[in-house]
Design an enzyme around this catalytic site. Structure first.
Site, PDB file in Angstrom:
ATOM      1  N   CYS A  72       0.838  -1.202   0.000  1.00  0.00           N
ATOM      2  CA  CYS A  72       0.000   0.000   0.000  1.00  0.00           C
ATOM      3  C   CYS A  72       0.875   1.255   0.000  1.00  0.00           C
ATOM      4  O   CYS A  72       1.818   1.364   0.787  1.00  0.00           O
ATOM      5  CB  CYS A  72      -0.906   0.007   1.223  1.00  0.00           C
ATOM      6  SG  CYS A  72      -1.947   1.470   1.381  1.00  0.00           S
ATOM      7  N   CYS A  81      -2.696   0.255   9.213  1.00  0.00           N
ATOM      8  CA  CYS A  81      -2.073  -1.064   9.060  1.00  0.00           C
ATOM      9  C   CYS A  81      -0.618  -1.022   9.521  1.00  0.00           C
ATOM     10  O   CYS A  81       0.127  -0.129   9.129  1.00  0.00           O
ATOM     11  CB  CYS A  81      -2.128  -1.522   7.607  1.00  0.00           C
ATOM     12  SG  CYS A  81      -3.806  -1.713   6.955  1.00  0.00           S
ATOM     13  N   TYR A 316     -23.975 -10.447  24.213  1.00  0.00           N
ATOM     14  CA  TYR A 316     -23.305  -9.456  23.353  1.00  0.00           C
ATOM     15  C   TYR A 316     -23.529  -9.875  21.893  1.00  0.00           C
ATOM     16  O   TYR A 316     -22.587 -10.080  21.133  1.00  0.00           O
ATOM     17  CB  TYR A 316     -21.818  -9.333  23.691  1.00  0.00           C
ATOM     18  CG  TYR A 316     -21.543  -9.204  25.173  1.00  0.00           C
ATOM     19  CD1 TYR A 316     -21.629  -7.963  25.809  1.00  0.00           C
ATOM     20  CD2 TYR A 316     -21.235 -10.317  25.944  1.00  0.00           C
ATOM     21  CE1 TYR A 316     -21.387  -7.840  27.174  1.00  0.00           C
ATOM     22  CE2 TYR A 316     -21.004 -10.210  27.305  1.00  0.00           C
ATOM     23  CZ  TYR A 316     -21.083  -8.973  27.918  1.00  0.00           C
ATOM     24  OH  TYR A 316     -20.860  -8.862  29.263  1.00  0.00           O
ATOM     25  N   CYS A 409     -11.994 -10.439  20.488  1.00  0.00           N
ATOM     26  CA  CYS A 409     -11.182  -9.688  19.525  1.00  0.00           C
ATOM     27  C   CYS A 409     -10.000  -9.006  20.217  1.00  0.00           C
ATOM     28  O   CYS A 409      -9.234  -8.295  19.570  1.00  0.00           O
ATOM     29  CB  CYS A 409     -12.038  -8.650  18.795  1.00  0.00           C
ATOM     30  SG  CYS A 409     -12.807  -7.427  19.881  1.00  0.00           S
TER      31      CYS A 409
END
Length: 454
Positions: A72, A81, A316, A409
């Site tokens: 990128c 990133c 959740y 996560c």
């Protein structure tokens, strides 16, 4: 080490999520946004109890792991990133090693660690982006994109971002050009003046449906009809199904919905996962990597095991994706979610998928769990990044279900909650990672827990 001093050193390892351990002649410091093997120059920003933290100034030598060409053009400047320069296999090794190290330290008994499952695609995988308006340098031209790495204020226009597809890039470019020409100011966080705040774009990977939402303050009227008309004329590969305008006068630097107007089409898109169809509204939670989410949810389903004629609690629950994936086999699934808009979407999704054994309740798990009269056989936990509130976790444990599946996560929050669960009679049986966030340090972890006496 002394605060304010500049040092050089080599990154020996990286701890989750992006804390590089840098060795120098004077000692070890923690420097974010680094890769194992890099030789760097950094400035010490904090020294406390003999531990130093630093800010990356310059990469003197790349890591042997890095590719010769960066994927990128925004990499290194954009804060989105960190692992763009690493081959995907190396990204997976780093993430898998980080999670296993944390679990090995937290889990008290032998368990099966089953490695990491890759994302089906590694580029243009995201189905949602929240771009920010601002300027790249003070008083510079209007920018639209991501925060510059290490900066709270500066914005980098990411019109060639590689984790989204061309439709996202086209919408960003057109929107930026339009508001530059109209000379509409962005909202300044310190003075609380200006209009443009965020551009939210969602696109179904399976359906191709696109939703665009401009988030702005109410400080001045905006020429939005012409903007919406321009979006409709863009040559997109997907289908633009809705253009929205959301008012946000909150002082927080976040997307807060204080009223949404539909300028074109409808205020939702549809996406498909594992043969089911889901209605997604602008602010409801939905995994940002649709193809990766299928891998994640298939993994969770296999960890749950046989649920025939069993009652499941999906705590959740977001827009009810996990609940509805389990519903065709289970006796009943009860989902609890604090975002009311997501709960409404979950109910609509269940009706859309002809599932009549799902019940979705709106509210904080800590409070709602006291009002549920059903008793679960299995509990699925998929909390936000900070994990489960200690009081809520205590109430969840009191159900004394034989099996839980915890989807996380943020593994640092996961291992904290696992400490409590193990103290209260649960044992970790299996764990694995699923990568939904290619080129970034983030990763999903799935853990299966069993009550010891069973």
């Amino acid at each position: 080490m002394k605060k304010g001093t500049i040092y050089e050193g080599t990154v020996k390892k990286v701890k989750f999520p992006n804390h590089g351990m840098v060795e120098t002649e004077e000692g070890t410091a923690v420097v974010k946004n680094t890769i194992p093997g890099q030789k760097i120059r950094f400035a010490v920003t904090k020294v406390r109890k003999g531990k130093a933290e630093g800010r990356l100034l310059e990469i003197l030598e790349p890591s042997p792991l890095e590719q010769a060409e960066e994927v990128c053009p925004h990499f290194g400047v954009c804060g989105g990133c960190v692992y763009q320069s690493l081959p995907y296999e190396e990204q997976l090794k780093i993430k898998c090693g980080q999670v296993k190290e944390m679990l090995d330290q937290a889990v008290k008994a032998p368990y099966a660690f089953e490695g990491i499952k890759p994302s089906p695609i590694t580029h243009e995988y995201r189905n949602k982006m929240e771009f920010s308006f601002g300027d790249e340098v003070k008083d510079g031209p209007l920018a639209l994109g991501m925060h510059k790495r290490g900066s709270f204020h500066d914005i980098v226009t990411v019109d060639q971002c590689r984790i989204v597809d061309q439709d996202f890039r086209s919408i960003l470019t057109f929107t930026l050009q339009y508001f530059r020409e109209k000379q509409i100011p962005f909202y300044k966080k310190l003075s609380h003046t200006g209009s443009l705040r965020h551009l939210l774009v969602r696109k179904g990977k399976k359906t191709g449906e696109i939703l665009v939402d401009l988030v702005a303050s109410s400080q001045q009227p905006l020429p939005l009809e012409e903007w919406a008309e321009g979006l409709c004329k863009l040559p997109l590969s997907g289908t633009l199904t809705g253009v929205l305008h959301t008012v946000n006068d909150s002082l927080a630097d976040a997307v807060v919905n204080q009223g949404t107007t539909c300028l074109y089409g409808r205020d939702y898109i549809f996406e498909e996962l594992l043969g089911l169809r889901f209605k997604i509204t602008p602010f409801s939670f939905f995994q940002t990597n649709s193809l990766g989410a299928e891998v994640l949810y298939e993994t969770a389903r296999s960890y749950i095991g046989d649920i025939h004629q069993k009652e499941i609690f999906d705590l959740y629950s977001g827009t009810g994706t996990i609940a509805q994936i389990l519903a065709p086999v289970a006796k009943k699934v009860v989902g609890v979610e604090i975002v009311e808009e997501a709960v409404e979407a979950a109910r609509e999704n269940a009706a859309l998928n002809h599932l009549d054994n799902c019940e979705f309740l709106a509210g904080d798990v800590l409070k709602v769990i006291d009002e549920i009269t059903d008793k679960p056989d299995v509990i699925v936990l998929d909390p936000p990044r900070d994990g489960i509130h200690p009081k809520a976790l205590d109430k969840i444990i009191r159900f004394q279900v034989n099996r839980m599946v915890y989807i996380s996560c943020k593994p640092t929050s996961l291992v904290r909650d696992l400490e409590v669960l193990q103290q209260r009679g649960y044992q970790v049986e299996r764990a694995c990672c699923c990568d939904l966030f290619c080129a970034t340090p983030h990763v999903e972890t799935v853990v299966r827990l069993q009550r010891k006496h069973t």
